[in-house]
Design an enzyme around this catalytic site. Sequence first.
Site, PDB file in Angstrom:
ATOM      1  N   ARG A 173       6.395 -23.493   5.512  1.00 55.68           N
ATOM      2  CA  ARG A 173       6.818 -23.379   4.107  1.00 55.68           C
ATOM      3  C   ARG A 173       6.944 -24.741   3.412  1.00 55.68           C
ATOM      4  O   ARG A 173       7.803 -24.929   2.547  1.00 55.68           O
ATOM      5  CB  ARG A 173       8.156 -22.641   3.981  1.00 55.68           C
ATOM      6  CG  ARG A 173       8.112 -21.187   4.408  1.00 55.68           C
ATOM      7  CD  ARG A 173       7.219 -20.360   3.513  1.00 55.68           C
ATOM      8  NE  ARG A 173       7.327 -18.928   3.795  1.00 55.68           N
ATOM      9  CZ  ARG A 173       6.613 -18.287   4.733  1.00 55.68           C
ATOM     10  NH1 ARG A 173       5.730 -18.942   5.471  1.00 55.68           N
ATOM     11  NH2 ARG A 173       6.763 -16.996   4.907  1.00 55.68           N
ATOM     12  N   GLU A 222      14.135 -20.996  -0.184  1.00 54.48           N
ATOM     13  CA  GLU A 222      12.673 -21.175  -0.174  1.00 54.48           C
ATOM     14  C   GLU A 222      12.121 -21.440  -1.569  1.00 54.48           C
ATOM     15  O   GLU A 222      11.343 -22.372  -1.758  1.00 54.48           O
ATOM     16  CB  GLU A 222      12.002 -19.942   0.435  1.00 54.48           C
ATOM     17  CG  GLU A 222      10.500 -20.117   0.522  1.00 54.48           C
ATOM     18  CD  GLU A 222       9.767 -18.837   0.850  1.00 54.48           C
ATOM     19  OE1 GLU A 222       9.800 -18.433   2.014  1.00 54.48           O
ATOM     20  OE2 GLU A 222       9.126 -18.275  -0.059  1.00 54.48           O
ATOM     21  N   SER A 252      11.175 -13.877   0.156  1.00 57.41           N
ATOM     22  CA  SER A 252      12.284 -14.379   0.992  1.00 57.41           C
ATOM     23  C   SER A 252      13.025 -15.447   0.203  1.00 57.41           C
ATOM     24  O   SER A 252      12.411 -16.403  -0.275  1.00 57.41           O
ATOM     25  CB  SER A 252      11.755 -15.026   2.269  1.00 57.41           C
ATOM     26  OG  SER A 252      11.057 -14.099   3.048  1.00 57.41           O
TER      27      SER A 252
HETATM   28  P1  FAD Z   1       4.772 -20.532  -8.740  1.00 55.49           P
HETATM   29  O1  FAD Z   1       5.948 -19.750  -8.296  1.00 55.49           O
HETATM   30  O2  FAD Z   1       4.444 -20.512 -10.185  1.00 55.49           O
HETATM   31  O3  FAD Z   1       4.970 -22.045  -8.271  1.00 55.49           O
HETATM   32  C1  FAD Z   1       5.453 -22.328  -6.986  1.00 55.49           C
HETATM   33  C2  FAD Z   1       5.414 -23.845  -6.764  1.00 55.49           C
HETATM   34  O4  FAD Z   1       4.063 -24.282  -6.705  1.00 55.49           O
HETATM   35  C3  FAD Z   1       6.074 -24.630  -7.876  1.00 55.49           C
HETATM   36  O5  FAD Z   1       6.780 -25.706  -7.288  1.00 55.49           O
HETATM   37  C4  FAD Z   1       4.916 -25.176  -8.706  1.00 55.49           C
HETATM   38  O6  FAD Z   1       5.203 -26.429  -9.286  1.00 55.49           O
HETATM   39  C5  FAD Z   1       3.830 -25.317  -7.663  1.00 55.49           C
HETATM   40  N1  FAD Z   1       2.487 -25.094  -8.205  1.00 55.49           N
HETATM   41  C6  FAD Z   1       2.000 -23.919  -8.707  1.00 55.49           C
HETATM   42  N2  FAD Z   1       0.710 -24.092  -9.082  1.00 55.49           N
HETATM   43  C7  FAD Z   1       0.384 -25.370  -8.806  1.00 55.49           C
HETATM   44  C8  FAD Z   1      -0.802 -26.157  -8.991  1.00 55.49           C
HETATM   45  N3  FAD Z   1      -1.929 -25.650  -9.511  1.00 55.49           N
HETATM   46  N4  FAD Z   1      -0.764 -27.458  -8.620  1.00 55.49           N
HETATM   47  C9  FAD Z   1       0.372 -27.996  -8.088  1.00 55.49           C
HETATM   48  N5  FAD Z   1       1.505 -27.321  -7.904  1.00 55.49           N
HETATM   49  C10 FAD Z   1       1.516 -26.020  -8.261  1.00 55.49           C
HETATM   50  N6  FAD Z   1       5.357 -16.661   0.251  1.00 55.49           N
HETATM   51  C11 FAD Z   1       4.904 -16.782   1.518  1.00 55.49           C
HETATM   52  O7  FAD Z   1       4.632 -17.897   1.994  1.00 55.49           O
HETATM   53  N7  FAD Z   1       4.745 -15.698   2.323  1.00 55.49           N
HETATM   54  C12 FAD Z   1       5.017 -14.449   1.905  1.00 55.49           C
HETATM   55  O8  FAD Z   1       4.864 -13.485   2.664  1.00 55.49           O
HETATM   56  C13 FAD Z   1       5.498 -14.284   0.576  1.00 55.49           C
HETATM   57  N8  FAD Z   1       5.810 -13.056   0.113  1.00 55.49           N
HETATM   58  C14 FAD Z   1       6.305 -12.912  -1.153  1.00 55.49           C
HETATM   59  C15 FAD Z   1       6.619 -11.631  -1.604  1.00 55.49           C
HETATM   60  C16 FAD Z   1       7.109 -11.442  -2.881  1.00 55.49           C
HETATM   61  C17 FAD Z   1       7.456 -10.054  -3.336  1.00 55.49           C
HETATM   62  C18 FAD Z   1       7.269 -12.552  -3.756  1.00 55.49           C
HETATM   63  C19 FAD Z   1       7.775 -12.358  -5.144  1.00 55.49           C
HETATM   64  C20 FAD Z   1       6.964 -13.839  -3.314  1.00 55.49           C
HETATM   65  C21 FAD Z   1       6.477 -14.035  -2.005  1.00 55.49           C
HETATM   66  N9  FAD Z   1       6.138 -15.299  -1.515  1.00 55.49           N
HETATM   67  C22 FAD Z   1       5.651 -15.440  -0.240  1.00 55.49           C
HETATM   68  C23 FAD Z   1       6.322 -16.503  -2.368  1.00 55.49           C
HETATM   69  C24 FAD Z   1       5.155 -16.755  -3.364  1.00 55.49           C
HETATM   70  O9  FAD Z   1       4.368 -15.616  -3.519  1.00 55.49           O
HETATM   71  C25 FAD Z   1       4.273 -17.932  -2.934  1.00 55.49           C
HETATM   72  O10 FAD Z   1       5.007 -19.091  -2.786  1.00 55.49           O
HETATM   73  C26 FAD Z   1       3.127 -18.175  -3.934  1.00 55.49           C
HETATM   74  O11 FAD Z   1       2.213 -19.101  -3.395  1.00 55.49           O
HETATM   75  C27 FAD Z   1       3.620 -18.677  -5.295  1.00 55.49           C
HETATM   76  O12 FAD Z   1       2.546 -18.587  -6.204  1.00 55.49           O
HETATM   77  P2  FAD Z   1       2.760 -18.708  -7.789  1.00 55.49           P
HETATM   78  O13 FAD Z   1       1.414 -18.799  -8.413  1.00 55.49           O
HETATM   79  O14 FAD Z   1       3.628 -17.624  -8.249  1.00 55.49           O
HETATM   80  O15 FAD Z   1       3.497 -20.118  -7.868  1.00 55.49           O
HETATM   81  N1  EPU Z   2      15.753  -8.051   9.477  1.00 57.21           N
HETATM   82  C1  EPU Z   2      17.068  -7.657   9.345  1.00 57.21           C
HETATM   83  N2  EPU Z   2      17.451  -7.074   8.172  1.00 57.21           N
HETATM   84  C2  EPU Z   2      16.583  -6.882   7.145  1.00 57.21           C
HETATM   85  C3  EPU Z   2      15.252  -7.305   7.292  1.00 57.21           C
HETATM   86  C4  EPU Z   2      14.868  -7.885   8.480  1.00 57.21           C
HETATM   87  O1  EPU Z   2      17.867  -7.805  10.252  1.00 57.21           O
HETATM   88  O2  EPU Z   2      17.021  -6.370   6.106  1.00 57.21           O
HETATM   89  C5  EPU Z   2      15.366  -8.695  10.748  1.00 57.21           C
HETATM   90  C6  EPU Z   2      14.667  -7.727  11.682  1.00 57.21           C
HETATM   91  O3  EPU Z   2      15.102  -8.013  12.982  1.00 57.21           O
HETATM   92  C7  EPU Z   2      13.204  -8.122  11.539  1.00 57.21           C
HETATM   93  C8  EPU Z   2      13.313  -9.623  11.291  1.00 57.21           C
HETATM   94  O4  EPU Z   2      14.481  -9.765  10.495  1.00 57.21           O
HETATM   95  O5  EPU Z   2      12.453  -7.851  12.688  1.00 57.21           O
HETATM   96  C9  EPU Z   2      12.124 -10.235  10.588  1.00 57.21           C
HETATM   97  O6  EPU Z   2      11.878  -9.534   9.374  1.00 57.21           O
HETATM   98  P1  EPU Z   2      10.433  -9.597   8.677  1.00 57.21           P
HETATM   99  O7  EPU Z   2       9.358  -9.211   9.644  1.00 57.21           O
HETATM  100  O8  EPU Z   2      10.519  -8.876   7.392  1.00 57.21           O
HETATM  101  O9  EPU Z   2      10.208 -11.144   8.437  1.00 57.21           O
HETATM  102  P2  EPU Z   2      11.119 -12.276   7.787  1.00 57.21           P
HETATM  103  O10 EPU Z   2      11.380 -13.281   8.851  1.00 57.21           O
HETATM  104  O11 EPU Z   2      12.299 -11.712   7.094  1.00 57.21           O
HETATM  105  C10 EPU Z   2       9.071 -13.738   7.155  1.00 57.21           C
HETATM  106  C11 EPU Z   2       8.649 -14.531   5.975  1.00 57.21           C
HETATM  107  C12 EPU Z   2       8.004 -13.612   4.933  1.00 57.21           C
HETATM  108  C13 EPU Z   2       6.783 -12.963   5.567  1.00 57.21           C
HETATM  109  C14 EPU Z   2       7.237 -12.149   6.770  1.00 57.21           C
HETATM  110  C15 EPU Z   2       6.079 -11.549   7.533  1.00 57.21           C
HETATM  111  C16 EPU Z   2      10.098 -16.454   5.803  1.00 57.21           C
HETATM  112  C17 EPU Z   2      11.244 -17.073   5.110  1.00 57.21           C
HETATM  113  N3  EPU Z   2       9.767 -15.231   5.400  1.00 57.21           N
HETATM  114  O12 EPU Z   2      10.107 -12.860   6.711  1.00 57.21           O
HETATM  115  O13 EPU Z   2       7.583 -14.415   3.843  1.00 57.21           O
HETATM  116  O14 EPU Z   2       6.120 -12.122   4.654  1.00 57.21           O
HETATM  117  O15 EPU Z   2       7.961 -13.029   7.692  1.00 57.21           O
HETATM  118  O16 EPU Z   2       5.444 -12.564   8.243  1.00 57.21           O
HETATM  119  O17 EPU Z   2       9.493 -17.078   6.682  1.00 57.21           O
HETATM  120  C18 EPU Z   2       8.284 -15.295   1.743  1.00 57.21           C
HETATM  121  O18 EPU Z   2       8.141 -16.413   2.247  1.00 57.21           O
HETATM  122  O19 EPU Z   2       8.639 -15.128   0.564  1.00 57.21           O
HETATM  123  C19 EPU Z   2       8.045 -14.122   2.568  1.00 57.21           C
HETATM  124  C20 EPU Z   2       8.227 -12.867   2.129  1.00 57.21           C
END
Ligand code: FAD
Ligand code: EPU
Length: 335
Positions: A163, A330, A234
């Site tokens: 991250r 995050e 997250s």
């Molecule tokens: P923004 O939120 O608009 O910007 C994020 C950052 O990137 C800011 O600091 C901004 O300055 C910078 N930035 C954006 N564009 C540029 C550019 N062109 N050049 C330089 N800097 C830039 N993240 C994960 O890693 N794994 C996940 O599984 C995951 N699941 C998500 C689920 C949900 C429901 C949501 C809402 C978010 C999740 N995220 C996850 C976080 C998010 O989707 C990512 O971080 C994504 O890459 C952000 O994209 P954005 O275009 O919305 O960026």
């Molecule tokens: N869990 C709980 N309670 C809950 C949800 C989850 O106890 O309400 C526990 C369970 O034991 C579960 C474990 O947490 O097995 C892990 O949960 P999950 O698989 O949903 O993954 P996470 O660790 O919570 C991370 C990333 C996600 C990514 C998923 C899948 C981070 C901070 N988050 O979540 O990324 O999608 O794994 O790989 O690393 C994001 O970064 O925004 C994001 C959604």
Amino acid sequence: MSAPDVVNAVANTLALPCMARRLTSVCGSQDVLEAMEWAQKAGLPLMPLGEGSNVVLPRVLEAVVLKVADSSLSILADAEDSVTLRVGAGKVWHALVSEAVHSGYYGLENLALIPGLVGAAPVQNIGAYGKELGDYVVAIHGFDLITGAAQTLDSKECGFSYRSSVFKQELQDRFLITAVDLKLSRAPVVNIDYPVLKSRIGCGEVSPTTVFEAVVALRQERLPNPAHSPNAGSFFKNPILSTQLLRQLQSAEPEIPVYPVSDELSKVSAAWLIERAGLRGYAQGNVAMSDQHALVLVTDGHAVQGQVLELARYVQTVVLERFGVALEPEPRFYD
Ligand code: FAD
Ligand code: EPU
């Protein structure tokens, strides 16, 4: 450079009210130079943004927000076993993953359905279900926002880690990402080591398309949808602990999920800690820790930045006092 948005409202998936002094859509060096000049005259900083899915925004953002408009996709190299793509920073991430899998370019399927644009993906080195973007990046192209010079960084220079990357550290708001080069596999190799994914798919034939579909289904079931329940995914990173800290924690909480990082370091589940602390579903005014997933901070669509900050601090305090573990947010907070 296109005309500034008249309203200047900055969309974000937490649905926080935010107005920027100027919103500018850029496509090419001329636009970037013009935006730099305008910002300098106005005495405002430049801030790149994508779709606002990983940010916690204030009511007023005293900045010139830059959004890259280029959503092109081209093939740079096509070999027997791999293909190298150049993707414009303005392309929607999930659209890229979907197009890649359906074209027979593999590797990104575990990262399906992550919100946001391609240009933001390297910033926090997006990751999910056992894969990280950094494993596929060959180069990142963009502009130095201080000198205006075009620059290319190779994968090593991006400093990818869990991250994080150089773009979230020393190059934050200093480097505008305009395109990303990715090397994908033509061989249908899959990675289903992530336990939930493995049990979802079960035994039998597995293709990248199966993985893509399973990841989409898992995410739809497990994560609140920002369209109905505004959130930024997250809200905290999974903490990485030394062996000593992990042993202490495990002696009190033997059930905690642990993911080994190296011989000395292990990641633990922040969601589990928050749930164990009794905060799953905990609400304060317009914000709450989701009862669907304890790690996701949700709003009711009427919250402001201060409420998000207050709940985040409360969760950090409770988890620190109860388990001795510090949670790091995050998403990025803006002043
Ligand atoms: P923004 O939120 O608009 O910007 C994020 C950052 O990137 C800011 O600091 C901004 O300055 C910078 N930035 C954006 N564009 C540029 C550019 N062109 N050049 C330089 N800097 C830039 N993240 C994960 O890693 N794994 C996940 O599984 C995951 N699941 C998500 C689920 C949900 C429901 C949501 C809402 C978010 C999740 N995220 C996850 C976080 C998010 O989707 C990512 O971080 C994504 O890459 C952000 O994209 P954005 O275009 O919305 O960026
Ligand atoms: N869990 C709980 N309670 C809950 C949800 C989850 O106890 O309400 C526990 C369970 O034991 C579960 C474990 O947490 O097995 C892990 O949960 P999950 O698989 O949903 O993954 P996470 O660790 O919570 C991370 C990333 C996600 C990514 C998923 C899948 C981070 C901070 N988050 O979540 O990324 O999608 O794994 O790989 O690393 C994001 O970064 O925004 C994001 C959604």
